[in-house]
Design a protein around this motif. Structure first.
Motif, PDB file in Angstrom:
ATOM      1  N   LEU A   1      12.273   2.962   0.195  1.00 31.72           N
ATOM      2  CA  LEU A   1      12.338   2.657  -1.233  1.00 31.72           C
ATOM      3  C   LEU A   1      13.570   1.809  -1.535  1.00 31.72           C
ATOM      4  CD1 LEU A   1      11.349   2.979  -4.117  1.00 31.72           C
ATOM      5  CD2 LEU A   1      12.441   5.230  -4.187  1.00 31.72           C
ATOM      6  N   GLU A   2      14.659   2.085  -0.842  1.00 30.62           N
ATOM      7  CA  GLU A   2      15.887   1.312  -1.046  1.00 30.62           C
ATOM      8  C   GLU A   2      15.670  -0.152  -0.655  1.00 30.62           C
ATOM      9  OE1 GLU A   2      15.702   4.237   0.499  1.00 30.62           O
ATOM     10  OE2 GLU A   2      16.602   5.431  -1.122  1.00 30.62           O
ATOM     11  N   LYS A   3      14.946  -0.365   0.442  1.00 33.88           N
ATOM     12  CA  LYS A   3      14.673  -1.726   0.895  1.00 33.88           C
ATOM     13  C   LYS A   3      13.843  -2.492  -0.133  1.00 33.88           C
ATOM     14  CE  LYS A   3      14.616  -4.982   4.125  1.00 33.88           C
ATOM     15  NZ  LYS A   3      15.851  -5.691   4.529  1.00 33.88           N
ATOM     16  N   LEU A   4      12.988  -1.803  -0.841  1.00 34.04           N
ATOM     17  CA  LEU A   4      12.141  -2.444  -1.857  1.00 34.04           C
ATOM     18  C   LEU A   4      12.970  -3.061  -2.977  1.00 34.04           C
ATOM     19  CD1 LEU A   4       9.062  -0.085  -2.358  1.00 34.04           C
ATOM     20  CD2 LEU A   4       9.041  -2.467  -1.601  1.00 34.04           C
ATOM     21  N   SER A   5      14.169  -2.565  -3.150  1.00 34.68           N
ATOM     22  CA  SER A   5      15.023  -3.103  -4.217  1.00 34.68           C
ATOM     23  C   SER A   5      15.387  -4.555  -3.959  1.00 34.68           C
ATOM     24  CB  SER A   5      16.305  -2.267  -4.338  1.00 34.68           C
ATOM     25  OG  SER A   5      17.091  -2.393  -3.157  1.00 34.68           O
ATOM     26  N   GLU A   6      15.200  -5.030  -2.726  1.00 27.94           N
ATOM     27  CA  GLU A   6      15.541  -6.404  -2.363  1.00 27.94           C
ATOM     28  C   GLU A   6      14.407  -7.390  -2.642  1.00 27.94           C
ATOM     29  OE1 GLU A   6      16.777  -6.487   1.705  1.00 27.94           O
ATOM     30  OE2 GLU A   6      18.084  -4.727   1.493  1.00 27.94           O
ATOM     31  N   THR A   7      13.263  -6.889  -3.094  1.00 26.17           N
ATOM     32  CA  THR A   7      12.119  -7.783  -3.277  1.00 26.17           C
ATOM     33  C   THR A   7      12.417  -8.880  -4.289  1.00 26.17           C
ATOM     34  OG1 THR A   7       9.776  -7.911  -3.835  1.00 26.17           O
ATOM     35  CG2 THR A   7      11.080  -6.307  -5.057  1.00 26.17           C
ATOM     36  N   ASP A   8      11.945 -10.083  -3.957  1.00 28.91           N
ATOM     37  CA  ASP A   8      12.112 -11.216  -4.860  1.00 28.91           C
ATOM     38  C   ASP A   8      10.762 -11.745  -5.333  1.00 28.91           C
ATOM     39  OD1 ASP A   8      11.292 -12.110  -2.392  1.00 28.91           O
ATOM     40  OD2 ASP A   8      12.479 -13.952  -2.450  1.00 28.91           O
ATOM     41  N   ALA A   9       9.713 -10.956  -5.178  1.00 31.01           N
ATOM     42  CA  ALA A   9       8.370 -11.389  -5.575  1.00 31.01           C
ATOM     43  C   ALA A   9       8.283 -11.539  -7.087  1.00 31.01           C
ATOM     44  CB  ALA A   9       7.330 -10.391  -5.082  1.00 31.01           C
TER      45      ALA A   9
ATOM     46  N   GLY B   1       3.262  -9.206  11.355  1.00 27.37           N
ATOM     47  CA  GLY B   1       2.994  -7.787  11.495  1.00 27.37           C
ATOM     48  C   GLY B   1       2.511  -7.428  12.885  1.00 27.37           C
ATOM     49  N   GLU B   2       3.040  -6.352  13.431  1.00 29.66           N
ATOM     50  CA  GLU B   2       2.607  -5.867  14.732  1.00 29.66           C
ATOM     51  C   GLU B   2       1.449  -4.900  14.550  1.00 29.66           C
ATOM     52  OE1 GLU B   2       6.058  -4.222  16.548  1.00 29.66           O
ATOM     53  OE2 GLU B   2       7.144  -6.141  16.621  1.00 29.66           O
ATOM     54  N   GLU B   3       0.872  -4.456  15.677  1.00 37.08           N
ATOM     55  CA  GLU B   3      -0.287  -3.559  15.594  1.00 37.08           C
ATOM     56  C   GLU B   3       0.047  -2.301  14.818  1.00 37.08           C
ATOM     57  OE1 GLU B   3      -3.581  -1.398  18.523  1.00 37.08           O
ATOM     58  OE2 GLU B   3      -2.092  -2.792  19.341  1.00 37.08           O
ATOM     59  N   ALA B   4       1.210  -1.731  15.092  1.00 34.65           N
ATOM     60  CA  ALA B   4       1.654  -0.566  14.325  1.00 34.65           C
ATOM     61  C   ALA B   4       2.237  -1.042  12.999  1.00 34.65           C
ATOM     62  CB  ALA B   4       2.697   0.211  15.113  1.00 34.65           C
ATOM     63  N   TRP B   5       1.749  -0.457  11.917  1.00 34.09           N
ATOM     64  CA  TRP B   5       2.213  -0.856  10.589  1.00 34.09           C
ATOM     65  C   TRP B   5       3.279   0.133  10.142  1.00 34.09           C
ATOM     66  CZ3 TRP B   5      -1.526  -1.610   5.806  1.00 34.09           C
ATOM     67  CH2 TRP B   5      -0.861  -2.371   4.825  1.00 34.09           C
ATOM     68  N   ASN B   6       4.522  -0.293  10.157  1.00 31.63           N
ATOM     69  CA  ASN B   6       5.625   0.603   9.852  1.00 31.63           C
ATOM     70  C   ASN B   6       5.991   0.534   8.375  1.00 31.63           C
ATOM     71  OD1 ASN B   6       6.015   1.427  12.599  1.00 31.63           O
ATOM     72  ND2 ASN B   6       6.945  -0.580  12.976  1.00 31.63           N
ATOM     73  N   PRO B   7       6.247   1.681   7.762  1.00 29.71           N
ATOM     74  CA  PRO B   7       6.620   1.691   6.342  1.00 29.71           C
ATOM     75  C   PRO B   7       8.048   1.188   6.145  1.00 29.71           C
ATOM     76  CG  PRO B   7       6.767   3.901   7.256  1.00 29.71           C
ATOM     77  CD  PRO B   7       6.191   3.031   8.342  1.00 29.71           C
ATOM     78  N   ILE B   8       8.359   0.807   4.914  1.00 27.09           N
ATOM     79  CA  ILE B   8       9.730   0.421   4.571  1.00 27.09           C
ATOM     80  C   ILE B   8      10.270   1.441   3.573  1.00 27.09           C
ATOM     81  CG2 ILE B   8       9.243  -2.018   4.965  1.00 27.09           C
ATOM     82  CD1 ILE B   8       9.243  -2.402   1.954  1.00 27.09           C
TER      83      ILE B   8
ATOM     84  N   TRP C   1       0.865  -1.189   0.000  1.00 24.99           N
ATOM     85  CA  TRP C   1       0.000   0.000   0.000  1.00 24.99           C
ATOM     86  C   TRP C   1       0.893   1.228   0.000  1.00 24.99           C
ATOM     87  CZ3 TRP C   1      -3.141   1.996   4.765  1.00 24.99           C
ATOM     88  CH2 TRP C   1      -3.989   3.038   4.366  1.00 24.99           C
ATOM     89  N   VAL C   2       0.682   2.107  -0.967  1.00 22.02           N
ATOM     90  CA  VAL C   2       1.439   3.350  -1.058  1.00 22.02           C
ATOM     91  C   VAL C   2       0.503   4.505  -0.735  1.00 22.02           C
ATOM     92  CG1 VAL C   2       2.861   4.830  -2.523  1.00 22.02           C
ATOM     93  CG2 VAL C   2       2.900   2.341  -2.840  1.00 22.02           C
ATOM     94  N   VAL C   3       0.823   5.229   0.326  1.00 24.45           N
ATOM     95  CA  VAL C   3      -0.030   6.338   0.739  1.00 24.45           C
ATOM     96  C   VAL C   3       0.817   7.398   1.427  1.00 24.45           C
ATOM     97  CG1 VAL C   3      -0.612   5.202   2.933  1.00 24.45           C
ATOM     98  CG2 VAL C   3      -2.114   6.976   2.043  1.00 24.45           C
ATOM     99  N   GLY C   4       0.573   8.638   1.083  1.00 27.13           N
ATOM    100  CA  GLY C   4       1.329   9.733   1.681  1.00 27.13           C
ATOM    101  C   GLY C   4       2.812   9.652   1.428  1.00 27.13           C
ATOM    102  N   GLY C   5       3.187   9.068   0.301  1.00 30.28           N
ATOM    103  CA  GLY C   5       4.599   8.962  -0.036  1.00 30.28           C
ATOM    104  C   GLY C   5       5.329   7.866   0.706  1.00 30.28           C
ATOM    105  N   LYS C   6       4.613   7.011   1.440  1.00 26.13           N
ATOM    106  CA  LYS C   6       5.235   5.930   2.208  1.00 26.13           C
ATOM    107  C   LYS C   6       4.801   4.572   1.680  1.00 26.13           C
ATOM    108  CE  LYS C   6       5.721   8.717   6.390  1.00 26.13           C
ATOM    109  NZ  LYS C   6       5.438   8.832   7.847  1.00 26.13           N
ATOM    110  N   TYR C   7       5.626   3.558   1.964  1.00 27.66           N
ATOM    111  CA  TYR C   7       5.421   2.220   1.420  1.00 27.66           C
ATOM    112  C   TYR C   7       5.162   1.228   2.551  1.00 27.66           C
ATOM    113  CZ  TYR C   7       7.755   4.755  -2.307  1.00 27.66           C
ATOM    114  OH  TYR C   7       8.105   5.709  -3.236  1.00 27.66           O
ATOM    115  N   PHE C   8       3.982   0.612   2.513  1.00 25.37           N
ATOM    116  CA  PHE C   8       3.591  -0.344   3.548  1.00 25.37           C
ATOM    117  C   PHE C   8       3.430  -1.720   2.910  1.00 25.37           C
ATOM    118  CE2 PHE C   8       2.237   3.830   4.921  1.00 25.37           C
ATOM    119  CZ  PHE C   8       2.587   3.862   6.275  1.00 25.37           C
ATOM    120  N   LEU C   9       4.401  -2.564   3.134  1.00 23.66           N
ATOM    121  CA  LEU C   9       4.366  -3.911   2.584  1.00 23.66           C
ATOM    122  C   LEU C   9       3.571  -4.820   3.518  1.00 23.66           C
ATOM    123  CD1 LEU C   9       5.709  -5.206   0.033  1.00 23.66           C
ATOM    124  CD2 LEU C   9       7.401  -6.175   1.588  1.00 23.66           C
TER     125      LEU C   9
END
Length: 320
Positions: free
Chosen positions: A249-257, A240-247, A203-211
């Motif tokens: 953009l650099e971390k997204l480069s590691e995705t293997d999906a 996932g914990e109750e608080a949903w923390n964004p990741i 989910w991308v919202v407010g310029g943040k990335y929530f995987l």
């Protein structure tokens, strides 16, 4: 009058009298039955159930139900709430087909708004600190049921509890049976189209990335019920914990999906940043053209029968 006619006359008179007496008796019996029926109706006009705040007596057939953020469950049972959850102008868009004409109520349940809609049943989540009023405040307005943590976190348990509260146990059981059938059919279809290819949701919202972690919102259903393959990148996130923390953009480069579903509006700064990022554009999922954009995230980020069924339909259609 001869003796024969006299006996016949007396016989007819006696028979008529007996019939009249029998009719009167039946009438009294019917009145008694009606009286008993009315008494039974009065006795069944209320039910007592256990809630997180103890026993609560509620109307057997409530007509004006306030169950903020649990409208999905009401719709699944064929009920329309007296008001729907909102944060300012924002509502649960995926329910608007059923709730477009229902007035909104702020998510904190301001007491004045609750008083104005005059509910005859209020259903609250167990996190009472989120509301403007106390449990006692709402209970003074209408019978108030407080959901347990399990009922809040597991929509199937919640659906069955609502069925009990509203006298719709059979409807709840049927809805769950139909859902299981839908899941089985979708699992077979996705097995044919995806096989062992993995899918990630973000989910991308407010310029943040929530995987989505494996247990986050619709991901729990997608990974654990539909048996869609979980990317190793998502597995490493853990639960996932109750608080949903964004990741980052650099971390997204590691995705293997093998496939990435991105939820968010195209004019969001986060979407624009992705499109302009060489780091993101060099990932295999982008290079293989396996990124799918969906603007409305509301059913994906909610849990309930309606949300789950909508997400299943969208997922199956996406990979046809």
């Amino acid at each position: 009058m001869n003796k024969f006619m006299q006996k016949k006359y007396l016989f007819m008179l006696t028979l008529t009298t007996l019939l009249l007496l029998a009719a009167c008796g039946n009438s009294n019996d019917n009145e008694s039955d009606d009286s008993n029926t009315a008494g039974n109706t009065d006795e069944s006009s209320e039910i007592t159930v256990d809630s997180e705040m103890g026993e609560v007596t509620i109307p057997a057939n409530p007509e004006k139900i306030l169950a903020s953020y649990n409208e999905d469950t009401l719709i699944a049972l064929g009920e329309t709430p007296v008001a729907k959850w909102a944060i300012g102008e924002s509502v649960q868009d995926y329910l608007e087909e059923d709730l477009a004409d229902v007035e909104t109520i702020e998510w904190t349940l301001p007491l004045e708004q609750v008083l104005n809609i005059e509910p005859d049943l209020i259903i609250l989540d167990h996190t009472l600190d989120n509301y403007e009023g106390s449990y006692e405040d709402y209970a003074a307005i209408a019978p108030t049921y407080v959901l347990s943590e399990e009922e809040v976190n597991d929509w199937k348990v919640r659906l069955q509890k609502f069925g009990e509260i509203l006298g719709k146990e059979e409807e709840a059981d049927q809805a769950l049976a139909d859902y299981d059938e839908k899941v089985n059919q979708a699992r077979e279809e996705l097995d044919d189209t995806l096989g062992n290819e993995s899918v990630a949701m973000m989910w991308v919202v407010g310029g943040k990335y929530f995987l989505f972690e494996e247990n986050r919102h619709s991901a729990n259903m997608i990974y654990n019920e539909l048996d869609v393959e979980v990317p190793e990148f998502v597995q490493e996130l853990g639960q996932g914990e109750e608080a949903w923390n964004p990741i980052s953009l650099e971390k997204l480069s590691e995705t293997d999906a093998d496939h990435m579903i991105i939820l968010g509006y195209e004019d969001d700064e986060g979407i624009e940043a992705l499109e302009n990022s060489s780091v993101w554009n060099n990932t295999e999922v982008v290079q293989n053209d396996q990124v799918y954009y969906i603007e409305d995230e509301s059913n994906w980020t909610n849990s309930g029968l309606v949300a789950s069924e909508q997400t299943i339909d969208m997922l199956v259609d996406l990979f046809k």
